[in-house]
Scaffold this active site. Structure first.
Site, PDB file in Angstrom:
ATOM      1  N   ASP A 344      -2.308  63.871  32.353  1.00  0.00           N
ATOM      2  CA  ASP A 344      -2.710  65.240  32.030  1.00  0.00           C
ATOM      3  C   ASP A 344      -3.322  65.234  30.629  1.00  0.00           C
ATOM      4  O   ASP A 344      -3.074  64.323  29.835  1.00  0.00           O
ATOM      5  CB  ASP A 344      -1.506  66.188  32.084  1.00  0.00           C
ATOM      6  CG  ASP A 344      -1.921  67.642  32.292  1.00  0.00           C
ATOM      7  OD1 ASP A 344      -1.681  68.166  33.398  1.00  0.00           O
ATOM      8  OD2 ASP A 344      -2.493  68.254  31.365  1.00  0.00           O
ATOM      9  N   SER A 430      -5.727  74.332  47.910  1.00  0.00           N
ATOM     10  CA  SER A 430      -5.361  75.195  49.035  1.00  0.00           C
ATOM     11  C   SER A 430      -6.542  76.026  49.526  1.00  0.00           C
ATOM     12  O   SER A 430      -6.507  76.555  50.625  1.00  0.00           O
ATOM     13  CB  SER A 430      -4.212  76.125  48.637  1.00  0.00           C
ATOM     14  OG  SER A 430      -4.535  76.840  47.467  1.00  0.00           O
ATOM     15  N   HIS A 451      -3.202  68.476  50.857  1.00  0.00           N
ATOM     16  CA  HIS A 451      -2.649  69.779  50.470  1.00  0.00           C
ATOM     17  C   HIS A 451      -1.130  69.777  50.607  1.00  0.00           C
ATOM     18  O   HIS A 451      -0.594  69.832  51.711  1.00  0.00           O
ATOM     19  CB  HIS A 451      -3.285  70.880  51.342  1.00  0.00           C
ATOM     20  CG  HIS A 451      -2.765  72.250  51.045  1.00  0.00           C
ATOM     21  ND1 HIS A 451      -2.783  73.267  51.971  1.00  0.00           N
ATOM     22  CD2 HIS A 451      -2.208  72.785  49.916  1.00  0.00           C
ATOM     23  CE1 HIS A 451      -2.252  74.356  51.431  1.00  0.00           C
ATOM     24  NE2 HIS A 451      -1.905  74.089  50.197  1.00  0.00           N
ATOM     25  N   ASN A 454       4.380  74.180  48.143  1.00  0.00           N
ATOM     26  CA  ASN A 454       5.342  74.369  47.057  1.00  0.00           C
ATOM     27  C   ASN A 454       6.638  75.007  47.572  1.00  0.00           C
ATOM     28  O   ASN A 454       6.567  75.946  48.346  1.00  0.00           O
ATOM     29  CB  ASN A 454       4.695  75.275  45.998  1.00  0.00           C
ATOM     30  CG  ASN A 454       5.262  75.040  44.615  1.00  0.00           C
ATOM     31  OD1 ASN A 454       5.913  74.038  44.354  1.00  0.00           O
ATOM     32  ND2 ASN A 454       5.025  75.986  43.730  1.00  0.00           N
TER      33      ASN A 454
END
Length: 723
Positions: A344, A430, A451, A454
């Site tokens: 990241d 998504s 995909h 969660n």
């Protein structure tokens, strides 16, 4: 050799002991019809051999018997009740024959001994196992109950309370627990299992162990006073009603069966069990839950085929974008043995990702699933980084940055230049079309969608999205990686919303139309949860998804499918979005949210929201529950069928599993296609046509009209293959 068949054999050991060994040519032993018939003949041969003084049951597999052959169930359940009764009586006669042999019997167990396998060993006088032993009766998870004597023998062996706990929960006991409750008589080292079994059996033959007393206990009525029985069964019914609810009748039926048979000897008790088993086997819930099991096996089979066909296995992975989602993906990969680089640009995101992984591992540690040493090893296999160093080691890279097409395209293009030509790139998105993201890549054949849902660690589904340039090897490698992560991968072709979100938003549209026509959202939620069986009604689900997220996704879907999904005006989602009521994430949406003592969100209704919704809602109107169900479900059902018709998803099995695993579609209904088969396609077409004036979402797909005329169903082939 006393007897030999394809799946079992009986041979003479020393001192009058015979060994009946289950040895199917397949990887596991199952109690299918063929094995039951062979067992019947083997027991006749044993009873006729006067030299046999004791019988040892064993297995040549790592698991003793994994249960009955569930692939036979739907065919058997479709037979007339009289034929189903004959099958059960046939099985009961076999296990009674085993239990009534004129000498002691003992089962030597290892690995799984489940369902019919457990019922088989309950008919023997003794059971010993090793540390790998797992024994139980999972039938209620399939919408049925034990039918080979499990509800009769288990309570008489270990007591009604312990038996009801195991049966109603569909529980498998590990060795230590099985020993504690009396399911096992001893646990020994694996290498001493057969020797210990022979020693115990010899003691029984020499009458040092009273095998006849044990047998009498299992074939007599339960030793419960009227008061004990009343307390035991009343408490069990109360607990089962609370946990299982009205949509899952099998646990309650099991309790009623044990209660009704409590004062009866074995054979009369078996008659009670058989009666209740047949009732459950004929239920739509059993059809649906057995269907889910078979569909799950089908998905696993496809994943195995992909793993076999893939050019290489995934040994290392990378996740681009940390935070909660990236941390969840990294955790799942590392947990299942695939080291992962988590990259990241923001240190706080990396910290959040590692904190998420550590939090999830701590939960595993608290539950005793892993020890501290393993936890440290898993955490060490996640490498947080602000740089791309080491990215060239990854076989598969999962991009999980912010849901913005420009940002995603830039990140994917950048990383493609740092890895070799064999590396697979995937995007966890998504709403963004895979074909759009592929335009930024030089090797689009090495790219697909991946995909995740969660929370990643809980949701079993991963949609694998095939773009128009995606190679078959890319799909195979990514499917194999998802399966390696412990997920259920389902391949879909690229389109707006892919499969799950594409079919979810018509459901939300049906909900919005109901509100426009004056329906109360709390009433809709109540009906869809309590009567249809969704874990959350549409208003509650929108709050959990996030009103802002849903608002954005709704716009994407409207652009992708303007004929069906374009909005006719302002809707409830727009009103809440404009009022910055984003749902659970900021404490206010359709409902108000506070945090309870355990830190979990708690919802409550507040009148305040009615003023916000008033401009988009019609005058209050009462709708009967069936109308609420039909008006919310028809748009979703139609869209699911269109996805099959258009080839977005390959089969009814995959679609139904995506709905159950990705959206929480009620398992007792089995998915949209099982639901259509259950209510009848012609009945559905007639029902849906009543609402044709509500717009394009309510127009019945041609596939369903054709099938209604032909009288066909989606799962007729699955049922026929089981006959």
């Amino acid at each position: 050799m006393i007897y030999q068949a394809k799946t079992l054999q009986v041979k003479q050991l020393a001192n009058g002991i015979a060994e009946l060994s289950f040895c199917a040519p397949a990887s596991v032993n199952k109690l299918d019809l063929h094995t039951l018939e062979s067992l019947d003949k083997a027991l006749d041969a044993l009873a006729a051999d006067s030299s046999v003084k004791g019988l040892l049951l064993s297995s040549d597999k790592e698991a003793f018997i994994v249960g009955a052959d569930i692939t036979e169930f739907l065919g058997l359940f479709a037979k007339p009740e009289a034929e189903l009764d004959e099958w059960l009586q046939f099985a009961n006669r076999i296990f009674n024959k085993l239990e009534d042999l004129p000498f002691p019997t003992l089962s030597a167990l290892k690995g799984h001994t489940l369902g019919g396998g457990c019922e088989c060993v309950l008919a023997t006088d003794f059971r010993i196992g090793d540390a790998t032993t797992s024994i139980g009766l999972p039938e209620t998870k399939l919408g049925i109950m034990p039918g080979f004597g499990g509800t009769v023998r288990l309570p008489r062996l270990i007591g009604a309370d312990s038996a009801m706990e195991i049966i109603t929960q569909g529980k498998a006991c590990r060795a230590e627990e099985a020993l504690k409750v009396g399911l096992l008589d001893a646990i020994v080292d694996s290498d001493k299992l057969i020797d210990s079994a022979i020693t115990t059996l010899t003691q029984a033959i020499e009458e040092k162990l009273d095998w006849q007393k044990r047998r009498q206990q299992k074939t007599s009525a339960l030793t419960l006073s009227k008061l004990e029985a009343m307390m035991s069964f009343t408490m069990a019914k109360g607990m089962v009603a609370q946990v299982a609810g009205k949509h899952y009748p099998a646990p309650m039926t099991s309790v009623v069966t044990i209660e009704e048979a409590a004062r009866l000897p074995r054979d009369a008790a078996l008659d009670i069990e058989r009666k209740h088993f047949i009732k459950l086997a004929k239920s739509t819930e059993a059809q649906a839950l057995v269907g889910i099991f078979l569909n799950d096996q089908y998905i696993k089979g496809l994943a195995k085929q992909s793993a076999k066909a893939a050019s290489q296995d995934t040994q290392h992975a990378a996740v681009l974008g940390a935070g909660i989602m990236g941390g969840g993906i990294a955790y799942q990969s590392a947990l299942k043995g695939v080291p992962v680089l988590m990259k990241d640009i923001a240190p706080h995101s990396l910290e959040l990702g590692m904190t998420e992984a550590a939090k999830l591992l701590n939960k595993q540690l608290e539950r005793g699933k892993i020890d501290g040493f393993k936890m440290a090893g898993i955490l060490a296999s996640i490498t947080p980084s602000l740089h791309y160093a080491g990215i060239d080691q990854a076989d598969v890279i999962v991009e999980a940055v912010v849901e913005n097409p420009k940002v995603k395209a830039a990140v994917l293009s950048e990383v493609e230049g740092l890895v070799d030509a064999e590396t697979i790139l995937t995007s966890n998105t998504s709403t963004i079309p895979i074909n759009l993201l592929a335009k930024s890549l030089k090797r689009p054949q090495n790219f697909c969608g991946m995909h995740f849902f969660n929370p990643v660690h809980r949701m079993p589904l991963v949609e694998i999205i095939r773009g128009e340039h995606t190679s078959e090897d890319t799909i195979n490698r990514v499917v194999a990686y998802a399966a390696k992560m412990g997920k259920s991968p389902i391949v879909v072709n690229d389109c707006p919303g892919f499969f799950v979100n594409r079919v979810l938003f018509p459901y939300f549209a049906g909900f919005s139309l109901l509100m426009r026509d004056g329906a109360n959202f709390t009433e809709i939620d109540k009906v869809m949860e309590r009567q249809f069986g969704w874990p959350m009604g549409p208003a509650y689900l929108l709050d959990v998804v996030g009103i802002d997220t849903a608002h954005h996704a709704q716009a994407v879907m409207a652009e992708g499918f303007p004929t069906r999904m374009a909005k006719s005006g302002r809707e409830a989602i727009d009103a809440l979005y404009e009022a910055k009521k984003f749902g659970q994430k900021n404490g206010s949406g359709f409902y108000q949210y506070t945090v309870d003592k355990k830190g979990k969100p708690k919802k409550a209704f507040s009148d305040d929201v009615l003023a916000i919704l008033a401009p988009v809602c019609g005058a209050p109107q009462n709708f009967d529950p069936q109308t609420l169900i039909e008006r919310t479900m028809i748009p979703m059902i139609n869209e699911v069928v269109l996805c099959l018709e258009e080839g977005i998803i390959a089969s009814a099995q995959e679609a139904d599993m995506a709905l159950v695993y990705g959206l929480g579609f009620p398992p007792f209904r089995g998915g949209v296609f099982r639901y259509l088969d259950t209510i009848g396609i012609a009945n559905y077409v007639a029902m849906a046509e009543k609402y044709a004036d509500l717009g394009a979402l309510y127009q019945v797909p041609q596939l369903l009209k054709n099938m209604a005329q032909q009288g066909t169903s989606f799962y007729s082939a699955q049922q026929a293959s089981a006959l």
